[in-house]
Design a protein around this motif. Structure first.
Motif, mmCIF file in Angstrom:
data_model
loop_
_atom_site.group_PDB
_atom_site.id
_atom_site.type_symbol
_atom_site.label_atom_id
_atom_site.label_comp_id
_atom_site.label_asym_id
_atom_site.label_seq_id
_atom_site.Cartn_x
_atom_site.Cartn_y
_atom_site.Cartn_z
ATOM 1 N N MET A 1 0.819 -1.188 0.000
ATOM 2 C CA MET A 1 0.000 0.000 0.000
ATOM 3 C C MET A 1 0.867 1.258 0.000
ATOM 4 O O MET A 1 0.502 2.245 -0.636
ATOM 5 C CB MET A 1 -0.919 0.013 1.215
ATOM 6 C CG MET A 1 -2.120 -0.892 1.065
ATOM 7 S SD MET A 1 -3.268 -0.929 2.461
ATOM 8 C CE MET A 1 -3.422 0.738 2.933
ATOM 9 N N VAL A 2 1.960 1.226 0.702
ATOM 10 C CA VAL A 2 2.811 2.408 0.797
ATOM 11 C C VAL A 2 3.461 2.699 -0.557
ATOM 12 O O VAL A 2 3.561 3.863 -0.962
ATOM 13 C CB VAL A 2 3.875 2.237 1.908
ATOM 14 C CG1 VAL A 2 4.783 3.447 1.986
ATOM 15 C CG2 VAL A 2 3.199 2.009 3.255
ATOM 16 N N GLY A 4 2.210 1.972 -3.524
ATOM 17 C CA GLY A 4 1.142 2.517 -4.359
ATOM 18 C C GLY A 4 0.808 3.956 -4.007
ATOM 19 O O GLY A 4 0.593 4.798 -4.894
ATOM 20 N N PHE A 5 0.765 4.261 -2.728
ATOM 21 C CA PHE A 5 0.499 5.625 -2.286
ATOM 22 C C PHE A 5 1.616 6.562 -2.742
ATOM 23 O O PHE A 5 1.357 7.679 -3.203
ATOM 24 C CB PHE A 5 0.334 5.666 -0.764
ATOM 25 C CG PHE A 5 -0.015 7.016 -0.219
ATOM 26 C CD1 PHE A 5 -1.141 7.696 -0.654
ATOM 27 C CD2 PHE A 5 0.779 7.617 0.741
ATOM 28 C CE1 PHE A 5 -1.474 8.943 -0.149
ATOM 29 C CE2 PHE A 5 0.467 8.862 1.256
ATOM 30 C CZ PHE A 5 -0.669 9.529 0.810
ATOM 31 N N CYS A 8 1.200 7.308 -6.404
ATOM 32 C CA CYS A 8 0.128 8.297 -6.590
ATOM 33 C C CYS A 8 0.606 9.699 -6.240
ATOM 34 O O CYS A 8 0.280 10.668 -6.936
ATOM 35 C CB CYS A 8 -1.085 7.933 -5.744
ATOM 36 S SG CYS A 8 -1.949 6.472 -6.326
ATOM 37 N N GLY A 40 8.143 2.699 1.170
ATOM 38 C CA GLY A 40 7.399 1.503 0.775
ATOM 39 C C GLY A 40 8.298 0.422 0.223
ATOM 40 O O GLY A 40 8.157 -0.758 0.553
#
Length: 72
Positions: A1-2, A4-5, A8, A40
């Motif tokens: 998730m990190v 991907g964040f 973004c 991440g």
């Protein structure tokens, strides 16, 4: 998730640059975005390393317990 964040956020900082935001704004946003992305990647790498170390630690125990079983 990190990861991907972070990706973004990198895209968001890039969009700010293209939209003509002040240099300071998109540079700060990009720096934070790259920091999140690298965090991440670091977390992912640490997870892989811990998994490998765990598997290596457990493997000799499994082999030694199997060698104690009587064979037919």
């Amino acid at each position: 998730m990190v990861i991907g964040f972070g990706v973004c956020l990198i895209q968001w900082a890039s969009k700010r640059m293209q939209d003509g935001a002040a240099t300071k704004d998109w540079v700060v946003a990009g720096t934070v975005a790259l920091g999140v992305f690298n965090a991440g990647v670091s977390l992912f790498g640490r997870g892989v390393a811990e998994s490998v170390l765990y598997q290596l630690k457990e493997k000799p125990e499994e082999e030694s317990s199997n060698s104690k079983l009587p064979q037919d």
